[in-house]
Each structure stands twice: as structure tokens, then as C-alpha cells.
Design a protein around this motif. Sequence first.
Motif, PDB file in Angstrom:
ATOM      1  N   LYS A 164       0.822  -1.208   0.000  1.00  0.00           N
ATOM      2  CA  LYS A 164       0.000   0.000   0.000  1.00  0.00           C
ATOM      3  C   LYS A 164       0.853   1.253   0.000  1.00  0.00           C
ATOM      4  CE  LYS A 164      -4.125   0.518   0.916  1.00  0.00           C
ATOM      5  NZ  LYS A 164      -5.359   0.885   1.561  1.00  0.00           N
ATOM      6  N   LEU A 165       0.690   2.051  -1.047  1.00  0.00           N
ATOM      7  CA  LEU A 165       1.438   3.299  -1.174  1.00  0.00           C
ATOM      8  C   LEU A 165       0.950   4.302  -0.141  1.00  0.00           C
ATOM      9  CD1 LEU A 165       3.353   5.079  -2.965  1.00  0.00           C
ATOM     10  CD2 LEU A 165       1.327   5.725  -4.244  1.00  0.00           C
ATOM     11  N   VAL A 166      -0.357   4.224   0.118  1.00  0.00           N
ATOM     12  CA  VAL A 166      -0.991   5.279   0.882  1.00  0.00           C
ATOM     13  C   VAL A 166      -1.737   4.733   2.089  1.00  0.00           C
ATOM     14  CG1 VAL A 166      -3.075   6.691   0.679  1.00  0.00           C
ATOM     15  CG2 VAL A 166      -1.243   6.950  -0.985  1.00  0.00           C
ATOM     16  N   ALA A 167      -1.567   5.392   3.236  1.00  0.00           N
ATOM     17  CA  ALA A 167      -2.432   5.095   4.379  1.00  0.00           C
ATOM     18  C   ALA A 167      -3.410   6.259   4.481  1.00  0.00           C
ATOM     19  CB  ALA A 167      -1.609   4.983   5.649  1.00  0.00           C
ATOM     20  N   GLN A 168      -4.691   5.950   4.549  1.00  0.00           N
ATOM     21  CA  GLN A 168      -5.720   6.991   4.601  1.00  0.00           C
ATOM     22  C   GLN A 168      -6.186   7.177   6.030  1.00  0.00           C
ATOM     23  OE1 GLN A 168      -7.571   8.922   2.583  1.00  0.00           O
ATOM     24  NE2 GLN A 168      -7.489   8.100   0.508  1.00  0.00           N
ATOM     25  N   GLU A 182      -5.560  -4.127  22.703  1.00  0.00           N
ATOM     26  CA  GLU A 182      -4.412  -5.029  22.628  1.00  0.00           C
ATOM     27  C   GLU A 182      -4.574  -6.057  21.503  1.00  0.00           C
ATOM     28  OE1 GLU A 182      -3.715  -7.285  26.185  1.00  0.00           O
ATOM     29  OE2 GLU A 182      -1.693  -7.749  25.504  1.00  0.00           O
ATOM     30  N   GLU A 183      -5.754  -6.661  21.418  1.00  0.00           N
ATOM     31  CA  GLU A 183      -5.983  -7.676  20.386  1.00  0.00           C
ATOM     32  C   GLU A 183      -5.903  -7.066  18.990  1.00  0.00           C
ATOM     33  OE1 GLU A 183      -8.972 -10.588  22.965  1.00  0.00           O
ATOM     34  OE2 GLU A 183      -9.763  -8.881  21.870  1.00  0.00           O
ATOM     35  N   PHE A 184      -6.464  -5.871  18.866  1.00  0.00           N
ATOM     36  CA  PHE A 184      -6.436  -5.182  17.573  1.00  0.00           C
ATOM     37  C   PHE A 184      -4.988  -4.911  17.138  1.00  0.00           C
ATOM     38  CE2 PHE A 184      -6.012  -0.997  15.527  1.00  0.00           C
ATOM     39  CZ  PHE A 184      -6.677  -1.255  14.336  1.00  0.00           C
ATOM     40  N   LEU A 185      -4.183  -4.380  18.084  1.00  0.00           N
ATOM     41  CA  LEU A 185      -2.796  -4.049  17.743  1.00  0.00           C
ATOM     42  C   LEU A 185      -1.968  -5.306  17.505  1.00  0.00           C
ATOM     43  CD1 LEU A 185      -2.115  -1.060  20.177  1.00  0.00           C
ATOM     44  CD2 LEU A 185      -2.484  -0.971  17.704  1.00  0.00           C
ATOM     45  N   GLU A 186      -2.277  -6.354  18.274  1.00  0.00           N
ATOM     46  CA  GLU A 186      -1.544  -7.603  18.132  1.00  0.00           C
ATOM     47  C   GLU A 186      -1.763  -8.192  16.730  1.00  0.00           C
ATOM     48  OE1 GLU A 186      -1.173 -10.264  21.739  1.00  0.00           O
ATOM     49  OE2 GLU A 186      -2.349 -11.482  20.373  1.00  0.00           O
ATOM     50  N   LEU A 187      -3.015  -8.152  16.293  1.00  0.00           N
ATOM     51  CA  LEU A 187      -3.329  -8.667  14.952  1.00  0.00           C
ATOM     52  C   LEU A 187      -2.525  -7.917  13.895  1.00  0.00           C
ATOM     53  CD1 LEU A 187      -7.204  -9.117  14.681  1.00  0.00           C
ATOM     54  CD2 LEU A 187      -5.427 -10.845  14.390  1.00  0.00           C
ATOM     55  N   HIS A 188      -2.533  -6.587  14.054  1.00  0.00           N
ATOM     56  CA  HIS A 188      -1.838  -5.775  13.055  1.00  0.00           C
ATOM     57  C   HIS A 188      -0.323  -6.019  13.103  1.00  0.00           C
ATOM     58  CE1 HIS A 188      -1.322  -1.656  10.936  1.00  0.00           C
ATOM     59  NE2 HIS A 188      -1.043  -2.671  10.175  1.00  0.00           N
ATOM     60  N   ALA A 189       0.223  -6.062  14.324  1.00  0.00           N
ATOM     61  CA  ALA A 189       1.671  -6.253  14.469  1.00  0.00           C
ATOM     62  C   ALA A 189       2.087  -7.608  13.908  1.00  0.00           C
ATOM     63  CB  ALA A 189       2.073  -6.131  15.935  1.00  0.00           C
ATOM     64  N   ASN A 202       3.102  -1.565  23.238  1.00  0.00           N
ATOM     65  CA  ASN A 202       3.345  -0.547  24.270  1.00  0.00           C
ATOM     66  C   ASN A 202       3.618   0.804  23.666  1.00  0.00           C
ATOM     67  OD1 ASN A 202       3.035  -1.611  26.739  1.00  0.00           O
ATOM     68  ND2 ASN A 202       5.145  -2.372  26.921  1.00  0.00           N
ATOM     69  N   THR A 203       4.507   0.825  22.651  1.00  0.00           N
ATOM     70  CA  THR A 203       4.894   2.097  22.035  1.00  0.00           C
ATOM     71  C   THR A 203       3.680   2.767  21.394  1.00  0.00           C
ATOM     72  OG1 THR A 203       6.933   0.975  21.482  1.00  0.00           O
ATOM     73  CG2 THR A 203       6.611   3.129  20.508  1.00  0.00           C
ATOM     74  N   ILE A 204       2.858   1.968  20.698  1.00  0.00           N
ATOM     75  CA  ILE A 204       1.695   2.557  20.031  1.00  0.00           C
ATOM     76  C   ILE A 204       0.713   3.105  21.067  1.00  0.00           C
ATOM     77  CG2 ILE A 204      -0.312   2.084  18.566  1.00  0.00           C
ATOM     78  CD1 ILE A 204       1.371   0.032  17.072  1.00  0.00           C
ATOM     79  N   ALA A 232      -6.661   8.855  17.566  1.00  0.00           N
ATOM     80  CA  ALA A 232      -5.301   8.852  18.124  1.00  0.00           C
ATOM     81  C   ALA A 232      -4.675   7.466  17.931  1.00  0.00           C
ATOM     82  CB  ALA A 232      -5.349   9.217  19.605  1.00  0.00           C
ATOM     83  N   LEU A 233      -5.482   6.427  18.176  1.00  0.00           N
ATOM     84  CA  LEU A 233      -4.982   5.061  18.032  1.00  0.00           C
ATOM     85  C   LEU A 233      -4.586   4.805  16.571  1.00  0.00           C
ATOM     86  CD1 LEU A 233      -4.507   2.254  19.279  1.00  0.00           C
ATOM     87  CD2 LEU A 233      -6.862   1.680  18.699  1.00  0.00           C
ATOM     88  N   MET A 234      -5.422   5.219  15.636  1.00  0.00           N
ATOM     89  CA  MET A 234      -5.125   4.972  14.227  1.00  0.00           C
ATOM     90  C   MET A 234      -3.899   5.766  13.762  1.00  0.00           C
ATOM     91  SD  MET A 234      -7.001   2.630  13.527  1.00  0.00           S
ATOM     92  CE  MET A 234      -6.481   2.390  11.860  1.00  0.00           C
ATOM     93  N   ILE A 235      -3.729   6.974  14.285  1.00  0.00           N
ATOM     94  CA  ILE A 235      -2.563   7.779  13.883  1.00  0.00           C
ATOM     95  C   ILE A 235      -1.279   7.123  14.403  1.00  0.00           C
ATOM     96  CG2 ILE A 235      -1.381  10.004  14.244  1.00  0.00           C
ATOM     97  CD1 ILE A 235      -4.210  11.289  14.111  1.00  0.00           C
ATOM     98  N   ALA A 236      -1.303   6.716  15.683  1.00  0.00           N
ATOM     99  CA  ALA A 236      -0.105   6.082  16.256  1.00  0.00           C
ATOM    100  C   ALA A 236       0.174   4.765  15.534  1.00  0.00           C
ATOM    101  CB  ALA A 236      -0.310   5.841  17.747  1.00  0.00           C
ATOM    102  N   ASP A 237      -0.870   4.021  15.249  1.00  0.00           N
ATOM    103  CA  ASP A 237      -0.725   2.740  14.545  1.00  0.00           C
ATOM    104  C   ASP A 237      -0.140   2.976  13.145  1.00  0.00           C
ATOM    105  OD1 ASP A 237      -1.780  -0.223  14.290  1.00  0.00           O
ATOM    106  OD2 ASP A 237      -2.371   0.802  12.469  1.00  0.00           O
ATOM    107  N   THR A 238      -0.646   3.988  12.451  1.00  0.00           N
ATOM    108  CA  THR A 238      -0.141   4.286  11.105  1.00  0.00           C
ATOM    109  C   THR A 238       1.326   4.704  11.161  1.00  0.00           C
ATOM    110  OG1 THR A 238      -2.326   4.999  10.422  1.00  0.00           O
ATOM    111  CG2 THR A 238      -0.502   5.770   9.073  1.00  0.00           C
ATOM    112  N   ALA A 239       1.664   5.561  12.131  1.00  0.00           N
ATOM    113  CA  ALA A 239       3.038   6.061  12.205  1.00  0.00           C
ATOM    114  C   ALA A 239       4.010   4.932  12.534  1.00  0.00           C
ATOM    115  CB  ALA A 239       3.141   7.154  13.261  1.00  0.00           C
TER     116      ALA A 239
END
Length: 340
Positions: A164-168, A182-189, A202-204, A232-239
Motif C-alpha cells: 500500500k502506497l498510501v495510508a488513509q 491489545e488484540e487489535f494491535l496484536e493482529l496488526h503487528a 506498548n509504544t503505540i 489517536a490510536l489509528m494515527i499512532a498505529d499508522t506512524a
Amino acid sequence: MIDGKILKNMTFDDLLLRYPFVTTYFDNNKLDVEGYGTMTFDDYLGQFDEDYVETWAMDKEKIKEDLLAYILQMLSFLGLKDEQSVGSITILPGQDKSGHKEAFEAITIKSGDIVSIVGPTGSGKSRLLADIEWTANFDTPTKRGVLINGAVADTKWRFSSSNKLVAQLSQNMNFVMDLTVEEFLELHAKSRMVENVDQVINTILESANQLAGEQFMRTTPVTALSGGQSRALMIADTAILSTSPIVLIDEIENAGIDRKKALKLLVSSEKIVLIATHDPTLALMADQRIIIKNGGIHKIISTDDEEKMILSELEKLDKIVGNLRHNLRLGNRIDQSMFV
Ligand SMILES: Nc1ncnc2c1ncn2[C@@H]1O[C@H](COP(=O)(O)OP(=O)(O)OP(=O)(O)O)[C@@H](O)[C@H]1O
């Protein structure tokens, strides 16, 4: 793009956020980097004196070369190599809604740049974001072209869901699934195959809580997050976790998040950030702003010193408005003392 520059410019905190797997390299090479979060790798190596270097046969140049090679190898192993290598995008002129050619030669935006897009409602701000997302090749209603690293974009950007070139980051961030933060971030990580999932979560979480007014926890269900918290969660996750080199934001409304910190977090991970906005504070936080009129790019303005000065005044006003909002939420009466 990855080269020796990142060791000069990025702090350990930034390095770990962007390439969480580097901890393994430090461990394997017995480099104790604990507590040096705000230092760059170059500065860190600089503090070992000649005696130490001689006694331990430390080869600083080799350590740096190996670290860069390790990062590149890991990125390629994780399938992230191409995504990391977007150093710039270039917008080539098309036409406005009346069919008149846009009056600029080319606009190049580099990684780490923030560009705002302003213009009246319906003028074509979202259309410009869509042209970038689609890496337009003179084949959209605006007839613009979008180059990646100065060349016509590879079609993989258009058709691959993993590249993905772009995160929206769009206005509405409603979670529908029944998961905790936690479960959401774990899945993504895990889907990004990061090594130290727990540390990344933790960092996110820490970063997200720094952006959000009201704190939330690992155990909070994502459906219970407020608008500001989920943003805020989505911004930290994207970054921190997204490898997309470009972030497109269609206005961060004032949902109680620290927008300055949010933008800083996104650009600290060397992303290109474009933000369509009607908000003067956000518009002036950008290095450049693109003014859209009747579907065409009408002007490009660089934020100069005077505007930056006005920005700091605007931030003071935003603080006052934020404080008023806070008091309103608490059910307090508003009085004159709140205007200072
Ligand atoms: N150069 C163009 N040629 C043809 N159509 C265009 C052009 N630019 C924009 N449009 C169309 O105009 C409409 C409005 O554009 P868009 O939604 O991008 O506006 P906007 O500035 O984002 O508005 P808002 O501030 O309300 O979000 C869309 O249908 C878009 O496709």
C-alpha cells in the motif's frame, strides 16, 4: 529512503519505532543502547573514546555499515523493501473543472514533508488526494500525473493490497469488531511480522495516549473508544506499524487530539503527509500548502516566518478554545478568566 543519513538524523527512539527489529542487531552486537532514546546512532558511537575503541577492537564504520545492511535485509525479508523506498512524489499539471491547464510545472514532495491542501468546499481537495492514491497517469478527471521517485509509478501500487502506497486517515474511524485495543494491535503487528509485538503495542499505546485527551488501556474494547481516542490510536498505529510511505488525511477534526503531536509523529517516521483541511492551524503547520480553485491547483505557498509566527499565536488561541471545550464538557460556567 535508507542510507547513512538515518543514523545521523534519527534518534534511537525513532529508529526503534520505524524498524523495531533493530533491537536484535543491538543485542547480537552487545551494544547497550538502553537509556539513549534521544540520541542518534552516530552520536552514540561518538561517545566511545579511543582507548575503548582500541581495547575492544571496535570498528565504528563497520558497525554502521552492518546496521544499514541489516535493516535493508530485514525489510526485504519482510517484503517491505519497495514500500520503504519512496523518497518523493511529483505532481504534474492537469486541468481544472473548466478544462484550463493548471499553471505550474511540477510539485515535488519529499519524505518527511507535510503539505496542506486548502480551498473552498467542493473545489477538488479530496480529488487531489485521490489522484495521489491512484498514482494518476493522466487518466483521472483532472488529467494529472503523479510520479514516484521522479518516474511513472509501477502499477503494483495500484493493484496490490499488500504494497500500500498510501495510508488513509479519514474523518470517520468507527470500529465494528469486538476486540480489545491489545488484540487489535496484536493482529496488526503480527500481520507485519514484527518481532517484539509486546514492545510495539506498548509504544503505540503510549503514543496514542499522548495524542488523546482521555487515556485508554490495552484492555479497552475498540468499540468503546471515543472519536478522538480511535483517531489517536489509528494515527499512532499508522506512524509506527504501517509501512505505507504516504499518509493522506482528510481533515483531523478537533476531536480532542493533539494535532501538532500527531503530525510530528507521522513525519518522524519519514512519511510524506498530505492533509486536506479548512483549519488555519493545520494549514500553517505544513511546510507548503496547495491552494485549489475550481478543481485546479491554483497556487503553492511555502509557509514563511511571518506565517509561522502567526501559527504560534493560533496555537495559543486553540489552547484557549480547547480549555473552553474542556470546561463546557465538565458542565462549568464559562467566564472571562478562561480567555487568558
Ligand atoms: N479538475 C477536475 N476536473 C473534473 N472534476 C473535478 C476536478 N476536480 C475535482 N473534480 C470533481 O469535483 C467534485 C468535488 O471535488 P472534491 O470532493 O475533491 O472537493 P473538496 O474540495 O474535497 O470538497 P470538501 O471541502 O467539501 O470536502 C468531485 O466530484 C470531483 O471529482
